[in-house]
Write a protein that holds these residues in place. Structure first.
Motif, mmCIF file in Angstrom:
data_model
loop_
_atom_site.group_PDB
_atom_site.id
_atom_site.type_symbol
_atom_site.label_atom_id
_atom_site.label_comp_id
_atom_site.label_asym_id
_atom_site.label_seq_id
_atom_site.Cartn_x
_atom_site.Cartn_y
_atom_site.Cartn_z
ATOM 1 N N SER A 100 0.810 -1.223 0.000
ATOM 2 C CA SER A 100 0.000 0.000 0.000
ATOM 3 C C SER A 100 0.840 1.269 0.000
ATOM 4 N N PRO A 101 1.775 1.460 0.946
ATOM 5 C CA PRO A 101 2.637 2.646 0.863
ATOM 6 C C PRO A 101 3.503 2.670 -0.398
ATOM 7 N N GLN A 102 3.951 1.490 -0.830
ATOM 8 C CA GLN A 102 4.775 1.444 -2.048
ATOM 9 C C GLN A 102 3.981 1.933 -3.265
ATOM 10 N N ASP A 103 2.750 1.448 -3.392
ATOM 11 C CA ASP A 103 1.925 1.837 -4.534
ATOM 12 C C ASP A 103 1.558 3.312 -4.482
ATOM 13 N N ALA A 104 1.219 3.790 -3.288
ATOM 14 C CA ALA A 104 0.876 5.205 -3.146
ATOM 15 C C ALA A 104 2.060 6.089 -3.530
ATOM 16 N N ALA A 105 3.262 5.713 -3.081
ATOM 17 C CA ALA A 105 4.446 6.501 -3.410
ATOM 18 C C ALA A 105 4.735 6.489 -4.909
ATOM 19 N N SER A 106 4.526 5.341 -5.549
ATOM 20 C CA SER A 106 4.728 5.259 -7.002
ATOM 21 C C SER A 106 3.804 6.222 -7.736
ATOM 22 N N ALA A 107 2.549 6.266 -7.302
ATOM 23 C CA ALA A 107 1.585 7.165 -7.949
ATOM 24 C C ALA A 107 1.972 8.620 -7.738
ATOM 25 N N VAL A 108 2.385 8.967 -6.521
ATOM 26 C CA VAL A 108 2.808 10.337 -6.238
ATOM 27 C C VAL A 108 4.024 10.694 -7.095
ATOM 28 N N SER A 109 4.947 9.760 -7.203
ATOM 29 C CA SER A 109 6.148 9.968 -8.005
ATOM 30 C C SER A 109 5.810 10.333 -9.448
ATOM 31 N N ILE A 110 4.891 9.592 -10.035
ATOM 32 C CA ILE A 110 4.506 9.836 -11.429
ATOM 33 C C ILE A 110 3.762 11.156 -11.568
ATOM 34 N N LEU A 111 2.818 11.440 -10.675
ATOM 35 C CA LEU A 111 2.055 12.685 -10.765
ATOM 36 C C LEU A 111 2.940 13.913 -10.560
ATOM 37 N N ALA A 112 3.967 13.769 -9.723
ATOM 38 C CA ALA A 112 4.837 14.915 -9.427
ATOM 39 C C ALA A 112 5.588 15.407 -10.658
ATOM 40 N N THR A 113 5.894 14.511 -11.575
ATOM 41 C CA THR A 113 6.658 14.910 -12.766
ATOM 42 C C THR A 113 5.831 14.957 -14.044
ATOM 43 N N ASN A 114 4.681 14.284 -14.035
ATOM 44 C CA ASN A 114 3.859 14.221 -15.245
ATOM 45 C C ASN A 114 2.570 15.034 -15.159
ATOM 46 N N GLY A 115 2.134 15.363 -13.926
ATOM 47 C CA GLY A 115 0.892 16.115 -13.765
ATOM 48 C C GLY A 115 -0.329 15.264 -14.047
ATOM 49 N N GLY A 116 -1.476 15.929 -14.086
ATOM 50 C CA GLY A 116 -2.723 15.247 -14.403
ATOM 51 C C GLY A 116 -3.364 14.582 -13.217
ATOM 52 N N ASP A 117 -4.185 13.584 -13.503
ATOM 53 C CA ASP A 117 -4.988 12.870 -12.523
ATOM 54 C C ASP A 117 -4.518 11.417 -12.464
ATOM 55 N N VAL A 118 -4.682 10.769 -11.311
ATOM 56 C CA VAL A 118 -4.257 9.373 -11.180
ATOM 57 C C VAL A 118 -4.862 8.507 -12.277
ATOM 58 N N ARG A 119 -6.129 8.769 -12.598
ATOM 59 C CA ARG A 119 -6.819 7.945 -13.597
ATOM 60 C C ARG A 119 -6.146 7.996 -14.966
ATOM 61 N N ASP A 120 -5.400 9.065 -15.229
ATOM 62 C CA ASP A 120 -4.756 9.205 -16.541
ATOM 63 C C ASP A 120 -3.729 8.115 -16.803
ATOM 64 N N TYR A 121 -3.268 7.455 -15.753
ATOM 65 C CA TYR A 121 -2.145 6.530 -15.897
ATOM 66 C C TYR A 121 -2.543 5.070 -15.770
ATOM 67 N N GLU A 122 -3.851 4.801 -15.721
ATOM 68 C CA GLU A 122 -4.310 3.415 -15.674
ATOM 69 C C GLU A 122 -3.947 2.717 -16.976
ATOM 70 N N GLY A 123 -3.391 1.525 -16.859
ATOM 71 C CA GLY A 123 -2.998 0.793 -18.055
ATOM 72 C C GLY A 123 -1.486 0.640 -18.148
ATOM 73 N N ILE A 124 -0.991 0.532 -19.354
ATOM 74 C CA ILE A 124 0.417 0.222 -19.583
ATOM 75 C C ILE A 124 1.171 1.434 -20.120
ATOM 76 N N ALA A 125 2.202 1.833 -19.381
ATOM 77 C CA ALA A 125 3.172 2.865 -19.807
ATOM 78 C C ALA A 125 2.494 4.142 -20.299
ATOM 79 N N LYS A 126 1.652 4.719 -19.447
ATOM 80 C CA LYS A 126 0.912 5.912 -19.847
ATOM 81 C C LYS A 126 1.670 7.217 -19.548
ATOM 82 N N SER A 127 2.704 7.175 -18.737
ATOM 83 C CA SER A 127 3.427 8.419 -18.426
ATOM 84 C C SER A 127 4.529 8.655 -19.462
ATOM 85 N N SER A 128 4.922 9.923 -19.598
ATOM 86 C CA SER A 128 5.980 10.263 -20.553
ATOM 87 C C SER A 128 7.304 10.602 -19.874
#
Length: 386
Positions: A100-128
């Protein structure tokens, strides 16, 4: 046919008793300035998170704490942690806990550099862009979220678990100190251990399996089969805890690079709908999915029986493959995994759960083609205990 492979795991992996003391020094070596420490209140109160804080302090690395992560982390958890990270000017994350903390931190990590909403990254390799650096300190031998490219966040509005498979979320440093796992409750040890076994077995038979993933998944099955009962029986058994730490670790390296299957697809729905712990959901479903998949991977199932300590001498591959299913059922009974009918699961929800499971990103990796009717039948078979 010869193919090229892209293999993902953290750049630095620390594993063994006492390695948590190195967290702060590793962060300092990497030039990281200020951490957002992502964990939960239980680990803070138990003093486990404090050991990581001590290491950061000793290395002169400042930090702030976010300890609101829930057992199935939600979008709110992620958004609240992200707001604190921005407010405090943190340039990296330290995640302390199980999945749970690992997954939450991963999501924060991606949002911090990519912006947007958590839902934007559902699926495979959605961040840039690569996420903020994460130093992932694991405290349970189960999810292996500290070493994988996967993370799962609950959408509390839609009541579904969103699965993200994203190399940009991979931790920079992964820490597996079995001493942090000493004293964990037997039920938690059992659930997380069966989660790790599910990772190993699904990775071993998934469509994406190949030479490297096969070798390390098989070793993980051996390690977990040899150590889980002892770790559950005596939570202070450092030898068993170390064996489980290694088993969980290598299972994670395997599935992160080859995929999973419908045990996880189905378990995700039980977690989002009923808040059932992920490891318990996997453990309940695993033998029924193995029975479903067995006919398309008889030889591998025969080897799984051997890895789990069964004497297959003189047995045909067909007979040995059936012994693998029984071995998993025996292990679940021995570590007191509950039956599905003892949970909040309701058969009336099966249509919804099966439809969502069919769309889950893990379904494509299952070694046998599956329909929504197959998934319904598997849920009901698990419920009936047939």
């Amino acid at each position: 046919m010869l193919v090229s492979r892209r293999i993902y795991w953290p750049s630095i992996n620390l594993i063994g008793p006492g390695c948590v003391k190195e967290v702060g020094a590793e962060a300092a070596k990497l030039g990281l300035k200020k951490a957002l420490l992502v964990t939960d209140k239980v680990l803070v109160q138990a003093g486990v998170a404090g050991k990581v804080m001590e290491s950061l302090t000793a290395a002169g690395v400042p930090y702030v704490v976010f300890d609101e992560v829930q057992p199935n982390p939600t979008m709110k958890n992620v958004n609240d942690a992200l707001a604190l990270l921005k407010k405090e000017g943190c340039d990296f994350l330290v995640s302390v806990g199980g999945g749970s903390p690992q997954d939450a931190a991963s999501a924060v990590s991606i949002l911090a550099t990519n912006g947007g909403d958590v839902r934007d990254y559902e699926g495979i390799a959605k961040s840039s862009r690569r996420g903020l650096p994460v130093v992932a300190v694991n405290t349970t031998a189960g999810t292996a979220a500290e070493v994988t490219v996967n993370y799962v966040i609950t959408d509390e509005e839609r009541k579904i678990k969103m699965v993200m498979v994203d190399p940009n979320s991979l931790a920079v440093v992964a820490v597996n100190d079995p001493a942090l796992m000493i004293g964990k409750p037997a039920g938690l040890t059992a659930a997380t251990g069966m989660d790790a076994l599910t990772h190993a077995i699904e990775a071993y038979v998934t469509r994406g399996a190949y030479e490297l993933s096969d070798h390390i998944a098989y070793k993980a099955i051996e390690l977990i089969g040899a150590n889980l009962r002892d770790a559950v029986k005596d939570g202070s058994d450092l030898k068993a805890r170390s064996g489980m730490a290694w088993g969980s670790f290598v299972a994670g390296l395997s599935f992160s690079n080859c995929g999973l299957g419908i045990v996880h697809s189905m378990a995700h729905q039980l977690g989002s709908e009923y808040d059932l712990p992920h490891g318990v959901a996997n453990a309940i479903l695993l033998p029924y999915v193995m029975e479903f998949n067995r006919e398309v991977c008889v030889a591998k199932f025969a080897r799984i029986a051997l890895a789990l300590g069964k004497n297959v001498t003189g047995k045909t591959p067909e007979e040995a493959s059936l012994m693998a299913v029984e071995a998993v059922k025996e292990l679940s009974r021995d570590v007191c995994i509950p039956a599905l009918r003892e949970t909040a699961f309701s058969p009336k929800d099966v249509d919804k759960l099966a439809a969502q499971a069919l769309r889950d990103v893990c379904t494509g990796g299952n070694p046998k083609d599956v329909t929504v009717d197959d998934l319904k039948a598997l849920y009901l078979k698990a419920y009936e205990g047939a």
